[in-house]
Each structure stands twice: as structure tokens, then as C-alpha cells.
Write an enzyme that holds these catalytic residues in place. Structure first.
Site, PDB file in Angstrom:
ATOM      1  N   ASN A  67      -9.473 -16.287   0.133  1.00 57.45           N
ATOM      2  CA  ASN A  67      -9.553 -17.540  -0.625  1.00 57.45           C
ATOM      3  C   ASN A  67     -10.974 -18.072  -0.488  1.00 57.45           C
ATOM      4  O   ASN A  67     -11.335 -18.602   0.556  1.00 57.45           O
ATOM      5  CB  ASN A  67      -8.525 -18.529  -0.041  1.00 57.45           C
ATOM      6  CG  ASN A  67      -8.669 -19.926  -0.622  1.00 57.45           C
ATOM      7  OD1 ASN A  67      -9.333 -20.128  -1.643  1.00 57.45           O
ATOM      8  ND2 ASN A  67      -8.044 -20.902   0.029  1.00 57.45           N
ATOM      9  N   TRP A  68     -11.745 -17.910  -1.553  1.00 62.13           N
ATOM     10  CA  TRP A  68     -13.164 -18.278  -1.468  1.00 62.13           C
ATOM     11  C   TRP A  68     -13.412 -19.778  -1.616  1.00 62.13           C
ATOM     12  O   TRP A  68     -14.539 -20.242  -1.448  1.00 62.13           O
ATOM     13  CB  TRP A  68     -13.972 -17.527  -2.535  1.00 62.13           C
ATOM     14  CG  TRP A  68     -14.138 -16.071  -2.232  1.00 62.13           C
ATOM     15  CD1 TRP A  68     -13.651 -15.396  -1.140  1.00 62.13           C
ATOM     16  CD2 TRP A  68     -14.842 -15.101  -3.028  1.00 62.13           C
ATOM     17  NE1 TRP A  68     -14.017 -14.066  -1.214  1.00 62.13           N
ATOM     18  CE2 TRP A  68     -14.746 -13.868  -2.353  1.00 62.13           C
ATOM     19  CE3 TRP A  68     -15.539 -15.175  -4.243  1.00 62.13           C
ATOM     20  CZ2 TRP A  68     -15.322 -12.704  -2.866  1.00 62.13           C
ATOM     21  CZ3 TRP A  68     -16.119 -14.018  -4.741  1.00 62.13           C
ATOM     22  CH2 TRP A  68     -16.014 -12.801  -4.051  1.00 62.13           C
ATOM     23  N   LYS A  69     -12.367 -20.511  -1.991  1.00 64.72           N
ATOM     24  CA  LYS A  69     -12.527 -21.970  -2.168  1.00 64.72           C
ATOM     25  C   LYS A  69     -13.700 -22.241  -3.131  1.00 64.72           C
ATOM     26  O   LYS A  69     -13.938 -21.434  -4.021  1.00 64.72           O
ATOM     27  CB  LYS A  69     -12.683 -22.652  -0.812  1.00 64.72           C
ATOM     28  CG  LYS A  69     -11.582 -22.191   0.156  1.00 64.72           C
ATOM     29  CD  LYS A  69     -11.484 -22.998   1.406  1.00 64.72           C
ATOM     30  CE  LYS A  69     -10.333 -22.449   2.258  1.00 64.72           C
ATOM     31  NZ  LYS A  69     -10.068 -23.216   3.442  1.00 64.72           N
TER      32      LYS A  69
ATOM     33  N   GLY B   2      -9.874 -17.649   4.581  1.00 65.35           N
ATOM     34  CA  GLY B   2     -10.889 -18.489   3.942  1.00 65.35           C
ATOM     35  C   GLY B   2     -12.282 -18.024   4.332  1.00 65.35           C
ATOM     36  O   GLY B   2     -12.800 -17.022   3.834  1.00 65.35           O
ATOM     37  N   GLY B   3     -12.886 -18.736   5.268  1.00 65.76           N
ATOM     38  CA  GLY B   3     -14.275 -18.499   5.677  1.00 65.76           C
ATOM     39  C   GLY B   3     -14.639 -17.034   5.888  1.00 65.76           C
ATOM     40  O   GLY B   3     -15.688 -16.573   5.411  1.00 65.76           O
TER      41      GLY B   3
ATOM     42  N   SER C  45      -8.131 -19.759  10.053  1.00 69.17           N
ATOM     43  CA  SER C  45      -9.110 -19.161  10.962  1.00 69.17           C
ATOM     44  C   SER C  45      -8.822 -17.700  11.318  1.00 69.17           C
ATOM     45  O   SER C  45      -9.071 -17.276  12.445  1.00 69.17           O
ATOM     46  CB  SER C  45      -9.263 -20.017  12.222  1.00 69.17           C
ATOM     47  OG  SER C  45      -9.725 -21.317  11.862  1.00 69.17           O
TER      48      SER C  45
ATOM     49  N   GLY D 199     -10.113 -23.645   8.741  1.00 69.60           N
ATOM     50  CA  GLY D 199     -11.543 -23.939   8.788  1.00 69.60           C
ATOM     51  C   GLY D 199     -11.990 -24.575  10.097  1.00 69.60           C
ATOM     52  O   GLY D 199     -13.100 -25.086  10.195  1.00 69.60           O
TER      53      GLY D 199
ATOM     54  N   HIS E 290      -2.112 -25.121  -1.860  1.00 69.56           N
ATOM     55  CA  HIS E 290      -2.974 -25.038  -0.676  1.00 69.56           C
ATOM     56  C   HIS E 290      -3.097 -26.428  -0.061  1.00 69.56           C
ATOM     57  O   HIS E 290      -3.103 -27.434  -0.773  1.00 69.56           O
ATOM     58  CB  HIS E 290      -4.354 -24.497  -1.070  1.00 69.56           C
ATOM     59  CG  HIS E 290      -5.202 -24.192   0.117  1.00 69.56           C
ATOM     60  ND1 HIS E 290      -5.899 -25.175   0.788  1.00 69.56           N
ATOM     61  CD2 HIS E 290      -5.432 -23.037   0.785  1.00 69.56           C
ATOM     62  CE1 HIS E 290      -6.519 -24.618   1.816  1.00 69.56           C
ATOM     63  NE2 HIS E 290      -6.258 -23.326   1.835  1.00 69.56           N
TER      64      HIS E 290
ATOM     65  N   GLU F 150       0.247 -21.786   6.616  1.00 69.53           N
ATOM     66  CA  GLU F 150      -1.087 -22.188   7.053  1.00 69.53           C
ATOM     67  C   GLU F 150      -1.019 -23.538   7.752  1.00 69.53           C
ATOM     68  O   GLU F 150      -1.001 -24.583   7.091  1.00 69.53           O
ATOM     69  CB  GLU F 150      -2.015 -22.322   5.839  1.00 69.53           C
ATOM     70  CG  GLU F 150      -2.212 -21.040   5.076  1.00 69.53           C
ATOM     71  CD  GLU F 150      -3.535 -21.031   4.311  1.00 69.53           C
ATOM     72  OE1 GLU F 150      -4.331 -20.147   4.559  1.00 69.53           O
ATOM     73  OE2 GLU F 150      -3.763 -21.943   3.500  1.00 69.53           O
TER      74      GLU F 150
ATOM     75  N   GLU G 275      -5.515 -28.025   0.989  1.00 71.79           N
ATOM     76  CA  GLU G 275      -6.623 -28.840   0.453  1.00 71.79           C
ATOM     77  C   GLU G 275      -6.224 -29.474  -0.875  1.00 71.79           C
ATOM     78  O   GLU G 275      -6.607 -30.602  -1.176  1.00 71.79           O
ATOM     79  CB  GLU G 275      -7.893 -27.974   0.319  1.00 71.79           C
ATOM     80  CG  GLU G 275      -8.499 -27.695   1.691  1.00 71.79           C
ATOM     81  CD  GLU G 275      -9.211 -26.357   1.827  1.00 71.79           C
ATOM     82  OE1 GLU G 275      -9.566 -25.736   0.817  1.00 71.79           O
ATOM     83  OE2 GLU G 275      -9.402 -25.928   2.990  1.00 71.79           O
TER      84      GLU G 275
HETATM   85  P1  PGA Z   1      -9.934 -20.439   6.951  1.00 74.95           P
HETATM   86  O1  PGA Z   1      -9.129 -20.911   5.625  1.00 74.95           O
HETATM   87  O2  PGA Z   1      -9.658 -18.957   7.089  1.00 74.95           O
HETATM   88  O3  PGA Z   1     -11.366 -20.726   6.640  1.00 74.95           O
HETATM   89  O4  PGA Z   1      -9.390 -21.213   8.079  1.00 74.95           O
HETATM   90  C1  PGA Z   1      -7.860 -20.402   5.324  1.00 74.95           C
HETATM   91  C2  PGA Z   1      -7.345 -21.045   4.056  1.00 74.95           C
HETATM   92  O5  PGA Z   1      -7.621 -22.224   3.831  1.00 74.95           O
HETATM   93  O6  PGA Z   1      -6.653 -20.381   3.254  1.00 74.95           O
END
Ligand code: PGA
Length: 248
Positions: free
Chosen positions: A9-11, A233-234, A212, A172, A94, A166, A96
Site C-alpha cells: 500500500n503505497w499511500k 505500507g512503508g 509495520s 507507520g 483503511h 491492521e 487512514e
Molecule cells: P505500515 O502501513 O506498513 O507503514 O505500518 C501499513 C498500512 O497502513 O497498510
């Protein structure tokens, strides 16, 4: 047998050039894999990513979509538009989107239903906040998100949905749920899916862990019985990190 699904997930990261560069590098590193690999760039990079991945086993996902088909919905993107580009998956609900953009379970559910109707595979995200976990409400919250998220989803369609557990406090932050805690919740998710559908269906549904995930912890997480993948994500932004995760 559930085929693991690892999705990046590149956001709101990477423009077109950066997307192309990632894919070039990633494809060079990628060999045979038993895992289904999905990358979810921004809407604006989906078309060029789709072109580059047309002969690849790497699949494309979007990070959101509208529950409407078309019309006066400024700023929205429909399921058909995603399908038109060759997108197969869509991340929905998600944390966010839930927290920053105030998306409620009812809206997320409409999107899940629409995605399935159109033939996209939803990655439905659920998970508790730190406060909810400390209040011992994590299971209750996740159960509620699942019941509402799967409303009006038929038995025939249910196994196309991927559930991403999640915990919000792990996203993050560098803090990961312990593999045992993550698996405890994944097993709980499966038990709820059994109640909502059937045992056979619950056994087919892919449950990812997200929060993470990185090269150093992916193996332990993926070794858990009820965890069938990761939403990353990251660590999905760098080809070398993401390939290590895929090849856990
Ligand atoms: P993260 O994000 O791996 O950077 O913690 C995961 C996500 O939000 O899907």
C-alpha cells in the site's frame, strides 16, 4: 489451500516516474513465487503501472473507490474506471480513510458490495486503536467492523474478500503486534467469518496482517496459522525491502 497475498500500500507516495522506476527494479528482483503479489499505487500512477505489469504476475490494486457507478461525484473514481485499467484489487476501509476522512462502516460496506458486484477483490481493513486495545475492546471493535463490512455480501462472494487486520497503533509506528497477538486476532476474525457464512467459507478467506511489516519480522508473522498475507505500507516503497518481504 489459501494462497498468501502480499500487498504493498503505497499511500500518497510516488509519482509516475517513481512508480515506473520501482516496477523496473522490482521486476528484475522478482523470481518465481508461490505468493500473490499486489502493488497499490496512487490513482494517478495506476495507468502506467498497468502498462508495465501487463505481462507480469504482479497484480494491481487501488487504495480506494466510489460506491457509485458514475455521475456527479467530484473527486471520486469508480470501480469500472479501475477495471478499465486492469486493476484487480481495491483497499477499502483503511484506518487512514476511517480516521482522517471519516469513512464509516456503512460507506465502506457499500464500497465492498460494489467492488464485488463489479468483479474487483476488496481488501477490507479492520483494526482497533490503541485506546480500544487498552480498554480491552479490540475484539468487540473488530467484530463490529466485520459484521458491518460484510453486510449484504453473499456466501458466493464472501471468499473473494481479503480481510486485512491492521491494529491502528501498529501502522507507520514501527510497533508491530506480536505474531501471537496478530494470530489471535486473525483466528478471531476467522471465527466471526464462520458465524457470518460457513466454516468452509471462513477457511477460504485470506486474512492479512498489516502494521509495520518489514523484512525483519515478516517470516514470523507469515508463519502464524491464521495469517495468510501482509498489507505493507512503508516497507513496500523500496523494491529491495518489498522483495525480501515477498520472499519471506
Ligand atoms: P505500515 O502501513 O506498513 O507503514 O505500518 C501499513 C498500512 O497502513 O497498510
Amino acid at each position: 489451500m489459501r494462497v498468501p497475498v502480499i500487498a504493498g500500500n503505497w499511500k500518497m507516495n510516488k509519482n509516475n516516474d517513481e512508480t515506473k522506476k520501482f516496477i523496473q527494479e522490482f521486476e528484475k528482483l522478482m523470481g518465481e513465487t508461490e505468493v500473490e503479489v499486489v502493488i497499490c499505487p496512487t490513482f494517478t500512477s495506476l495507468a502506467s503501472a498497468a502498462q508495465m505489469l501487463s505481462n507480469s504476475s504482479v497484480k494491481l490494486g487501488a487504495q480506494n473507490m466510489s460506491w457509485e457507478d458514475e455521475g456527479a461525484f467530484t473527486g471520486e473514481v469508480s470501480a469500472e474506471m479501475l477495471l478499465d485499467l486492469g486493476v484487480d484489487f481495491v483497499i477499502l476501509g483503511h484506518s487512514e480513510r476511517r480516521q482522517i476522512f471519516n469513512e464509516k462502516d456503512e460507506i465502506i460496506n457499500k464500497k465492498v458490495v460494489k467492488a464485488l458486484e463489479k468483479g474487483l477483490r476488496p481488501i477490507l481493513c479492520v483494526g482497533e486503536t490503541l485506546e480500544e486495545r487498552e480498554d480491552k475492546k479490540a475484539f468487540e471493535i473488530v467484530k463490529d467492523q466485520l459484521i458491518k463490512g460484510f453486510d449484504n455480501v453473499s456466501k458466493n462472494e464472501a471468499s473473494k474478500v481479503i480481510v486485512a487486520y491492521e491494529p491502528v497503533w501498529a501502522i507507520g509506528t514501527g510497533k508491530t503486534a506480536s505474531p501471537e497477538d496478530a494470530n489471535e486476532m486473525a483466528s478471531f476474525v476467522r471465527s466471526i467469518l464462520k458465524e457470518l457464512f460457513t466454516e468452509a467459507i471462513s477457511e477460504e478467506i485470506i486474512i492479512q496482517y498489516g502494521g509495520s511489516v518489514k523484512p525483519a519480522n515478516v517470516e514470523e508473522i507469515m508463519n502464524q496459522a491464521d495469517i495468510d498475507g501482509a498489507l505493507v505500507g512503508g516497507a513496500s516503497l523500496k523494491p529491495k525491502d518489498f522483495i525480501e518481504i515477498v520472499n519471506f
